[in-house]
Design an enzyme around this catalytic site. Sequence first.
Site, PDB file in Angstrom:
ATOM      1  N   LYS A   2       0.832  -1.204   0.000  1.00 50.36           N
ATOM      2  CA  LYS A   2       0.000   0.000   0.000  1.00 50.36           C
ATOM      3  C   LYS A   2       0.867   1.256   0.000  1.00 50.36           C
ATOM      4  CE  LYS A   2      -3.819   2.377   0.486  1.00 50.36           C
ATOM      5  NZ  LYS A   2      -4.595   2.703  -0.678  1.00 50.36           N
ATOM      6  N   HIS A   5       2.017   1.827  -3.499  1.00 46.87           N
ATOM      7  CA  HIS A   5       0.876   2.317  -4.296  1.00 46.87           C
ATOM      8  C   HIS A   5       0.657   3.805  -4.049  1.00 46.87           C
ATOM      9  CE1 HIS A   5      -3.170   2.440  -6.066  1.00 46.87           C
ATOM     10  NE2 HIS A   5      -3.499   3.137  -4.990  1.00 46.87           N
ATOM     11  N   ASN A   6       0.629   4.211  -2.769  1.00 47.50           N
ATOM     12  CA  ASN A   6       0.430   5.626  -2.443  1.00 47.50           C
ATOM     13  C   ASN A   6       1.584   6.477  -2.951  1.00 47.50           C
ATOM     14  OD1 ASN A   6      -1.911   4.888  -1.186  1.00 47.50           O
ATOM     15  ND2 ASN A   6      -1.181   5.233   0.891  1.00 47.50           N
ATOM     16  N   GLU A   9       1.108   7.105  -6.561  1.00 48.44           N
ATOM     17  CA  GLU A   9       0.067   8.124  -6.757  1.00 48.44           C
ATOM     18  C   GLU A   9       0.623   9.524  -6.547  1.00 48.44           C
ATOM     19  OE1 GLU A   9      -3.226   7.025  -4.229  1.00 48.44           O
ATOM     20  OE2 GLU A   9      -4.186   5.951  -5.883  1.00 48.44           O
ATOM     21  N   TYR A  10       1.526   9.711  -5.573  1.00 45.27           N
ATOM     22  CA  TYR A  10       2.150  11.024  -5.374  1.00 45.27           C
ATOM     23  C   TYR A  10       2.831  11.472  -6.659  1.00 45.27           C
ATOM     24  CZ  TYR A  10       1.893  11.665  -0.262  1.00 45.27           C
ATOM     25  OH  TYR A  10       1.481  11.901   1.009  1.00 45.27           O
ATOM     26  N   LYS A  77       0.323  11.155   5.365  1.00 47.05           N
ATOM     27  CA  LYS A  77       0.499  10.118   6.384  1.00 47.05           C
ATOM     28  C   LYS A  77       1.924   9.598   6.405  1.00 47.05           C
ATOM     29  CE  LYS A  77      -4.132   8.507   5.413  1.00 47.05           C
ATOM     30  NZ  LYS A  77      -4.874   7.388   4.845  1.00 47.05           N
ATOM     31  N   ARG A 104       4.305  18.137  -1.767  1.00 45.05           N
ATOM     32  CA  ARG A 104       3.352  17.964  -0.663  1.00 45.05           C
ATOM     33  C   ARG A 104       3.889  18.616   0.601  1.00 45.05           C
ATOM     34  NH1 ARG A 104      -0.979  14.130   0.428  1.00 45.05           N
ATOM     35  NH2 ARG A 104      -1.211  14.327  -1.812  1.00 45.05           N
TER      36      ARG A 104
END
Length: 134
Positions: A2, A5-6, A9-10, A77, A104
Amino acid sequence: MKMVHNGIEYGVMQVIGEVCWILRAMGMTNDEIADAMDGWNLKMKAFLLEITSEVLRAKDDDGSELLDHVLDVAGAKGTGAGTVVSALDLGQSVNILAAGVAARFLIMGALDHGNDFCRAMLELVRAHNLSDRI
């Protein structure tokens, strides 16, 4: 898994964001940018392009562009940063992911003087008339 995956996406969101800024600098409206993304997405079928197009088209209650009212804030996160660190530990370069994480952090204000950095970059662009070349 995960976290990776995140992290991906960033990177994808960073690329989409930069494309939007370039197209806006070229004078395209949000609706025109959304049209372009819809065209690209006919073959790609990318969820992030789809929702970006929807956000670009969204209107506020008064009919104005909703995106113009969205504050430049974000949370995190740590999964994007964790992905970058893990990749570097494995000796892998993840420049786009790292750029997404850095963007970010800038938005979150996690880097000291982030706003000063953004202002300085904007002044540099203006000083060299780079916006005319985009």
